[in-house]
Design a protein around this motif. Structure first.
Motif, PDB file in Angstrom:
ATOM      1  N   GLU B 108      42.545  31.310  54.368  1.00 34.47           N
ATOM      2  CA  GLU B 108      41.202  31.891  54.213  1.00 34.47           C
ATOM      3  C   GLU B 108      41.231  33.406  54.391  1.00 34.47           C
ATOM      4  N   LEU B 109      42.006  33.846  55.394  1.00 36.21           N
ATOM      5  CA  LEU B 109      42.087  35.290  55.650  1.00 36.21           C
ATOM      6  C   LEU B 109      42.709  36.028  54.464  1.00 36.21           C
ATOM      7  N   ILE B 110      43.730  35.431  53.911  1.00 34.96           N
ATOM      8  CA  ILE B 110      44.398  36.046  52.756  1.00 34.96           C
ATOM      9  C   ILE B 110      43.427  36.131  51.571  1.00 34.96           C
ATOM     10  N   LYS B 115      40.051  39.775  48.052  1.00 36.63           N
ATOM     11  CA  LYS B 115      38.754  40.279  47.565  1.00 36.63           C
ATOM     12  C   LYS B 115      38.463  41.666  48.123  1.00 36.63           C
ATOM     13  N   GLU B 116      38.605  41.788  49.423  1.00 34.16           N
ATOM     14  CA  GLU B 116      38.239  43.051  50.066  1.00 34.16           C
ATOM     15  C   GLU B 116      39.113  44.213  49.591  1.00 34.16           C
ATOM     16  N   LEU B 117      40.364  43.924  49.301  1.00 33.86           N
ATOM     17  CA  LEU B 117      41.277  44.996  48.878  1.00 33.86           C
ATOM     18  C   LEU B 117      41.261  45.193  47.363  1.00 33.86           C
ATOM     19  N   GLY B 118      40.478  44.374  46.675  1.00 33.83           N
ATOM     20  CA  GLY B 118      40.360  44.500  45.229  1.00 33.83           C
ATOM     21  C   GLY B 118      41.649  44.202  44.489  1.00 33.83           C
ATOM     22  N   LEU B 119      42.379  43.179  44.967  1.00 28.07           N
ATOM     23  CA  LEU B 119      43.661  42.844  44.342  1.00 28.07           C
ATOM     24  C   LEU B 119      43.487  41.727  43.319  1.00 28.07           C
TER      25      LEU B 119
END
Lengths: 415, 330
Positions: B108-110, B115-119
């Motif tokens: 879940e963290l990954i 998403k948060e890092l826009g990858l």
């Protein structure tokens, strides 16, 4: 495979608090307005009894005396069979059975009141020898045979196995009843939260099971009971069965106040289970090369007055009496038997600790007769990857027994 | 006269409730606001080291240290049932449940980090020291605390592990009553005083199969504790049981070994990972005791030639047996 944390001797996370005395054991908990409880226990092994608490109740500082009639739900508990009574109602089955719980404003007064309760016993014949008990002439629990479990293993043909054996040794071994002798005798405190939740703080091995047993005895749903398990001063199986948890819960609900109890070492000895003593009759045969051909064993485990884990313990003895060896022909009968002795239950090794006292001496005797070394006979028969146990289970992986044997033999220069 | 002898014994030990009884452990893993991870489980710390070993497992999964794991196991109202702290089952059973919950949390963290890092994907993302970052571009990084701050509710995962055993046939005993099994062996050298019947253990070697060692020092601690308990079992401990009464009901008369009785022990940890176990680790709490007693009894025989078929082998009993043997020899 490389690891960052696995395989590292990280310092125990609970270590500092324990070595500095900061860890909170149940005995360390004090609450405002706390009352103290003491247990009256049977002094005879098998008897009907009546109690007269009138004198004890009049002692100043005695708040209440609880007996069987005060158990709100089921007056029973037990990890497998519910054969323990929270308080004995009419009959005691061993020395140390709980009869009453005195709650008073101090520990001293509670103790004085326990001594002031008059107990009249009508003694019954008792049975202490499990072999005698198997005859069922004296029943420890009415309407039930004293033999509560019979484990049977039948593999191959032992007659054939012994007939083919070059050497056979047969002996009877007796193991003893022992105590866990954990450092911290039983202690606990119980109180009731504002929403009616019963809280029991006591050192236990299995808080969620205690929760169920307390709830059943209190006649409330499990979610109305909360078990808090503070630091536990050792267990080794001796904290599997209920001791003071339900007594405290009953007293806390009835008096409204926090109630605490602390057992002395002497009381601890009678309050919790013991290791099952076993009589192990065993016959082992091997061929000229030292390969095991047959094993026959009869095990009688004395569980004392209550079953506790007797069935699982006795089964475990029966399964492990073969030792870690491939044996084509095996017959085992293991019995768990009630007596009027102290009750036996879980203790480190759980039935698997008793039987090697026999099995492993048998191995040395066979080796001596064959003129081979104790190390050699073990290496010849030891389980390896792919071996089949006497139960028919295949050991598919992680079977480094031969490595273990060789390493200790090398270390002590045994060939 | 003092006579020396050596003895060996080896054992197998089946872990868990066994015999097909559902052996279930449950655990939650929950991200804390500061980026630490809390483990909630009902597994009791009885002194065996559960809190530590069961913190090392999620720390390994999540790239954290044990200091970053908050282990909560004291309260039934906030922890899930993880079975009893017995049957040598907590490392294996609850260890598996915790590992699964931690792996779920990691997943879940990954996903959040992607998403948060826009990858475009999770390929090449590393989770270490409380951060998730892209190995090829380490500036693409988010801390677990930053992720926690973005959640409206604490991120929490749950896992259950149930061990596999098969009930035995009541007539033949055929089945798969335990899994996994652990193995151990012990060799001891004793010195028997033939005048007093006293047995002293001079030297010992003790090998324990652990699958994989999670915490070697704690394993050694268990091995020494098991050794001491077995010494008490076969040499000293006597309840003085008579007609159902325990006469030796205090530690002044119920004799258990002390540090002074302990020999030099060479503890040997044998690793052979078990594929169904967390990182291959099997429990060892009980088996560490078991081979020691019979090894001592075999060493006594090697020293003085008497077979002690009843325990405890107190000096009185051993002396009687030695005298008996001398009489027969004479």
């Amino acid at each position: 495979m490389s690891f960052n944390v696995i395989g590292k001797s990280v310092i125990r996370v609970d270590g500092l608090a324990k070595v500095t005395g900061k860890a909170v054991y149940p005995q360390d908990i004090y609450m405002d307005g706390m009352l103290y409880g003491k247990t009256l226990r049977s002094t005879v092994p098998h008897a009907y009894f009546t109690l007269d608490t009138s004198k004890a109740e009049k002692i100043e500082g005695v708040v209440r005396i609880f007996t069987a009639k005060d158990v709100p739900g089921h007056n029973a508990h037990g990890v497998l069979f519910k054969d323990h009574e929270v308080f004995c109602a009419q009959k005691v089955r061993r020395i140390g059975d709980p009869l009453a719980f005195v709650v008073a404003t101090s520990e001293k007064i509670a103790q004085k009141a326990v001594e002031a309760i008059e107990v009249k016993y009508e003694e019954l014949p008792a049975v202490f020898d499990p072999v005698e008990a198997m005859k069922d002439e004296i029943k420890v629990h009415d309407g039930t045979s004293n033999i509560i479990y019979h484990y049977k293993l039948r593999k191959g043909n032992i007659e054939e196995g012994f007939a083919k054996s070059h050497v056979v040794v047969e002996n009877v071994y007796k193991t003893s009843m022992v105590d866990h002798a954990f450092l911290q005798p039983e202690a606990g405190i119980a109180y009731v939260e504002e929403d009616g939740t019963i809280v029991v703080c006591a050192a236990t091995q299995y808080p969620h099971f205690d929760q169920l047993e307390i709830a059943e005895a209190m006649g409330v749903p499990a979610e109305k009971v909360k078990v808090i398990n503070p630091a536990v001063g050792g267990a080794f199986g001796g904290r599997e069965d209920i001791t003071l948890q339900i007594h405290l819960a009953i007293a806390a609900v009835a008096t409204g106040g926090p109630v605490k109890a602390v057992y002395s070492r002497e009381e601890s000895f009678v309050a919790h289970s013991k290791r099952h003593p076993e009589i192990i009759k065993i016959k082992t045969g091997a061929d000229k090369e030292g390969k095991l051909l047959a094993l026959e064993a009869e095990i009688i485990a004395d569980t004392g007055a209550y079953a506790s884990w007797a069935i699982n313990v006795t089964r475990k003895s029966g399964i492990h009496v073969t030792g870690p060896y491939v044996i084509p022909n095996v017959k085992v009968d293991a019995y768990a038997v009630y007596t009027n002795n102290p009750f036996c239950g879980a203790m480190r090794g759980f039935g698997a600790t008793q039987v090697p006292i026999a099995t492993e001496q048998q191995m040395d005797m066979l080796a001596e007769k064959l003129g081979i070394s104790p190390v050699e006979i073990r290496l010849k028969n030891a389980f390896t990857k792919g071996s089949e146990t006497a139960n028919g289970q295949i050991l598919t992986e992680s079977v480094p027994l031969i490595t273990c044997i060789k390493k200790v033999a090398d270390a002590l220069e045994m060939a | 006269m003092k006579k020396r002898g050596k003895g060996i014994a080896c054992i197998f030990y089946g872990t868990g409730y066994g015999n097909g009884f559902p052996d279930v452990s449950r655990a939650y893993a929950e991200l804390q606001p500061d980026g630490k991870v809390a483990i909630y489980t009902g597994a009791t710390e009885v002194g065996q080291g559960a809190k530590t070993a069961l913190s090392q497992i999620p720390a390994e999964v999540l790239g954290l240290t044990v200091d970053d794991i908050i282990f909560i196991n004291e309260d039934t109202s906030i922890t899930p049932d993880a079975g009893t702290a017995a049957a040598t089952r907590q490392t294996y059973n609850t260890g598996n449940a915790i590992k699964m919950a931690a792996e779920e949390l990691k997943k879940e963290l990954i996903n959040i980090a992607v998403k948060e890092l826009g990858l475009n994907s999770d390929a090449g993302l590393e989770m270490k020291d409380g951060k998730i970052y892209l190995k090829i571009l380490p500036d693409k990084c988010i801390t677990l605390a930053q992720i926690a701050a973005k959640q409206s509710e604490p991120l929490r995962t749950f896992a259950t592990f149930t061990a596999q055993t098969v009930q035995i046939d009541p007539e033949t005993g055929q089945g798969a009553p335990y899994w996994p099994y652990t193995f151990s062996a012990c060799a001891v050298e004793v010195e028997v005083d033939t005048e007093t019947g006293q047995v002293e253990i001079i030297k010992a070697a003790h090998a324990q199969d652990v699958g994989r060692a999670i915490n070697p020092k704690m394993i050694e601690g268990q091995m020494e504790g098991g050794f001491a308990m077995a010494m008490g079992y076969v040499l000293y401990e006597d309840l003085g049981l008579e007609n159902g009464r325990i006469w030796n009901n205090k530690l002044s008369t119920y004799i258990i070994p002390t540090a002074m009785d302990m020999p030099e022990i060479q503890n040997i940890i044998v690793e052979d990972p078990e594929s169904t176990a967390p990182y291959g680790a099997k429990g060892i709490g009980e088996p560490v005791m078991i081979p020691v007693g019979p090894a001592i009894l075999n060493a006594i025989y090697d020293a003085v030639g008497v077979r002690m078929t009843e325990i405890p082998v107190t000096p009185m009993k051993l002396l009687q047996a030695i005298r008996e043997k001398e009489k027969q020899g004479a």
